[in-house]
Design a protein around this motif. Structure first.
Motif, mmCIF file in Angstrom:
data_model
loop_
_atom_site.group_PDB
_atom_site.id
_atom_site.type_symbol
_atom_site.label_atom_id
_atom_site.label_comp_id
_atom_site.label_asym_id
_atom_site.label_seq_id
_atom_site.Cartn_x
_atom_site.Cartn_y
_atom_site.Cartn_z
ATOM 1 N N GLY A 276 -9.406 -24.028 8.219
ATOM 2 C CA GLY A 276 -8.101 -24.598 7.890
ATOM 3 C C GLY A 276 -7.704 -25.631 8.922
ATOM 4 O O GLY A 276 -8.554 -26.148 9.654
ATOM 5 N N PHE A 277 -6.418 -25.912 9.010
ATOM 6 C CA PHE A 277 -5.934 -26.938 9.921
ATOM 7 C C PHE A 277 -6.165 -26.540 11.383
ATOM 8 O O PHE A 277 -5.982 -25.378 11.758
ATOM 9 N N GLU A 278 -6.576 -27.515 12.203
ATOM 10 C CA GLU A 278 -6.660 -27.349 13.650
ATOM 11 C C GLU A 278 -6.138 -28.606 14.317
ATOM 12 O O GLU A 278 -6.422 -29.722 13.848
ATOM 13 N N ASP A 279 -5.379 -28.437 15.403
ATOM 14 C CA ASP A 279 -4.931 -29.618 16.146
ATOM 15 C C ASP A 279 -6.139 -30.223 16.854
ATOM 16 O O ASP A 279 -7.190 -29.585 16.994
ATOM 17 N N PHE B 234 -7.792 -39.490 10.983
ATOM 18 C CA PHE B 234 -6.610 -38.624 10.859
ATOM 19 C C PHE B 234 -6.013 -38.339 12.239
ATOM 20 O O PHE B 234 -4.806 -38.481 12.457
ATOM 21 N N PHE B 235 -6.856 -37.965 13.178
ATOM 22 C CA PHE B 235 -6.363 -37.624 14.509
ATOM 23 C C PHE B 235 -5.875 -38.855 15.266
ATOM 24 O O PHE B 235 -4.880 -38.798 15.992
ATOM 25 N N SER B 236 -6.578 -39.989 15.126
ATOM 26 C CA SER B 236 -6.172 -41.199 15.847
ATOM 27 C C SER B 236 -4.826 -41.731 15.365
ATOM 28 O O SER B 236 -4.064 -42.316 16.134
ATOM 29 N N GLU B 237 -4.531 -41.510 14.096
ATOM 30 C CA GLU B 237 -3.239 -41.939 13.545
ATOM 31 C C GLU B 237 -2.133 -40.923 13.794
ATOM 32 O O GLU B 237 -0.972 -41.162 13.428
ATOM 33 N N GLN B 238 -2.499 -39.793 14.411
ATOM 34 C CA GLN B 238 -1.539 -38.727 14.741
ATOM 35 C C GLN B 238 -0.747 -38.295 13.510
ATOM 36 O O GLN B 238 0.472 -38.095 13.562
ATOM 37 N N SER B 239 -1.467 -38.150 12.425
ATOM 38 C CA SER B 239 -0.831 -37.742 11.164
ATOM 39 C C SER B 239 -0.349 -36.293 11.256
ATOM 40 O O SER B 239 -0.947 -35.460 11.944
ATOM 41 N N THR B 240 0.735 -36.002 10.557
ATOM 42 C CA THR B 240 1.284 -34.638 10.508
ATOM 43 C C THR B 240 1.000 -33.959 9.169
ATOM 44 O O THR B 240 1.493 -32.861 8.914
ATOM 45 N N ALA C 30 -3.677 -32.640 4.222
ATOM 46 C CA ALA C 30 -4.687 -33.693 4.090
ATOM 47 C C ALA C 30 -5.907 -33.386 4.947
ATOM 48 O O ALA C 30 -7.061 -33.542 4.512
ATOM 49 N N LEU C 31 -5.680 -32.918 6.174
ATOM 50 C CA LEU C 31 -6.799 -32.597 7.056
ATOM 51 C C LEU C 31 -7.581 -31.395 6.526
ATOM 52 O O LEU C 31 -8.818 -31.371 6.571
ATOM 53 N N THR C 32 -6.867 -30.420 6.002
ATOM 54 C CA THR C 32 -7.532 -29.249 5.424
ATOM 55 C C THR C 32 -8.443 -29.657 4.271
ATOM 56 O O THR C 32 -9.554 -29.132 4.118
#
Length: 443
Positions: A183-186, A135-141, A145-147
């Protein structure tokens, strides 16, 4: 025939004893690479030898455990050195264990709830971790989905903890619980929190964890895997070591000693001498003193004394000058830009190959002097060979491995090389003649 009460009780109990026997069996591949499997029971500070089994031509082996075999952590050793070629096995005293081992893929358990649970847990959590990394490597927004991935990770951890209840493996599953955001984290926040909470669930006082490779692996993964905001690799290692030592603060000194000696040795083997000395000076020496471990203390001091950047330990020897034998010290030799100290032996085949080459090589180097220390049990053959190398200063190292100079330089094999500058500071410790040549080629 008359039976005593004891005899009758023995007959009644015998089937129970036989029933309580369990086995550890499996197959090694490729079979021809293995000969014997040795089983140890591991406690926090001692590995107790239990038994061994021959590995057959088809790679199979079988070890029978009787009813006296205690539940806990066991280690199967399959090659030398033992500390490098082994794997842990959880034995709960209630089940047979069957496994396969391949040199490429490692160990896989076919039967044993304990060990299969640990493997399943590790694989499941690795898959979730892979999804997070992807998820992070693809720089998804897609924050939702990450949550959801984090929720899957949380549910997976909880499920395995519930399944492993009342099993030994629960200790490992709880200790391996990662940081899981609510939850979501950058990516930057997440990575920082991973580092911050890495040891939150690792109990260095837990005897089951102490009796396995788990704590060492967690330590090494953190030290070598985590980075801080510094481009200096050495600074990064030292910072991580401080974090690890803070996490293990409550562990017994005996456990700290085992873990930190392992880390110290790895840094020494990787030629990170300043890091190895940092471990020794800030942590290990104090532990050695508290444990009254003089052998370890001497080993740490010797290593530090012959590290790159240190003044070479001084020593005395005799040379012939104007037809007279006079005593000299290393510190008293002057007039050269560089010095090579080489420890060799007339009974060492590698030495007999490299020493003539070193003698020939030095003839083409300007202002370099070699001090060749022969570690010998008797002087006659050594003395005869010294005449072949007139360019060297020859020193007789009496008593070979018990020689004082060799001990001061922590020499454990021959040939061993040290390169010194004009002030007798150690500037390199090449592992062989070719590496030594590269030191001089750079200059």
């Amino acid at each position: 025939m008359k039976y005593t009460v004891i005899h009758i009780l023995t007959l009644l109990l015998l089937p129970t004893v036989l029933w309580a026997q369990h086995t550890i069996k499996g197959t090694f591949s490729p079979a021809q690479d293995y000969e014997i499997a040795l089983l140890y029971r591991v406690t926090p500070t001692v590995s107790e030898y239990i038994t061994n089994a021959k590995i057959n031509e088809d790679g199979s082996f079988e070890i029978k455990l009787d009813s006296t075999a205690k539940k806990g952590m066991y280690r199967l050793v399959y090659a030398i050195p033992q500390e490098d070629y082994n794997f842990d096995i959880i034995y709960n005293g209630e089940e047979d264990i069957e496994l396969t081992f391949n040199s490429e893929t490692g160990v896989e358990f076919q039967s044993s709830i304990e060990n299969k649970l640990l493997t399943s847990y590790t694989n499941s959590m690795s898959m979730v971790t892979y999804s997070i990394g992807k998820f992070f490597s693809e720089q998804s927004t897609d924050t939702l989905a990450l949550t959801k991935i984090f929720q899957t990770q949380k549910d997976t951890q909880k499920s395995y903890e519930e399944t492993a209840k009342d099993y030994i493996v629960l200790e490992f599953i709880k200790a391996n619980k990662p940081y899981i955001p609510e939850g979501f984290e950058d990516v930057k926040t997440y990575v920082n929190n991973l580092k911050k909470h890495y040891f939150d669930n690792v109990d260095f006082t837990n005897k089951t964890l102490q009796s396995s490779n788990f704590l060492e692996e967690k330590m090494l993964n953190y030290v070598f895997g985590m980075t801080i905001d510094s481009d200096d690799e050495i600074v990064n290692y030292k910072h991580n070591i401080d974090v690890v030592c803070k996490a293990m603060k409550e562990a017994p000194n005996e456990v700290k000693r085992i873990l930190l000696v392992s880390l110290w040795q790895q840094m020494a083997d990787l030629n990170f001498e300043s890091v190895a000395n940092y471990i020794a000076e800030h942590y290990l020496m104090d532990i050695a003193v508290e444990l009254n471990d003089q052998e370890l203390l001497n080993r740490l001091i010797q290593f530090s004394n012959v590290s790159v950047g240190k003044l070479a330990p001084d020593f005395s020897f005799e040379i012939t000058q104007d037809g007279k034998n006079i005593s000299k010290k290393l510190s008293e030799i002057e007039g050269f830009d560089k010095y090579i100290i080489v420890f060799w032996s007339s009974t060492c085949s590698h030495c007999l190959d490299e020493i003539p080459q070193l003698h020939a090589y030095i003839k083409n180097q300007e202002n370099v002097k070699v001090i060749a220390i022969g570690l010998e049990d008797e002087p006659y053959n050594w003395k005869r060979l010294t005449y072949n190398y007139p360019e060297f200063i020859h020193v007789y190292g009496e008593s070979k491995w018990d020689n004082e100079i060799g001990n001061d330089y922590a020499v454990t094999l021959t040939p061993t090389y040290f390169v010194l500058d004009k002030d007798k500071k150690i500037i390199a410790k090449p592992e062989d003649l070719e590496a030594l040549k590269k030191v001089f080629d750079k200059n």
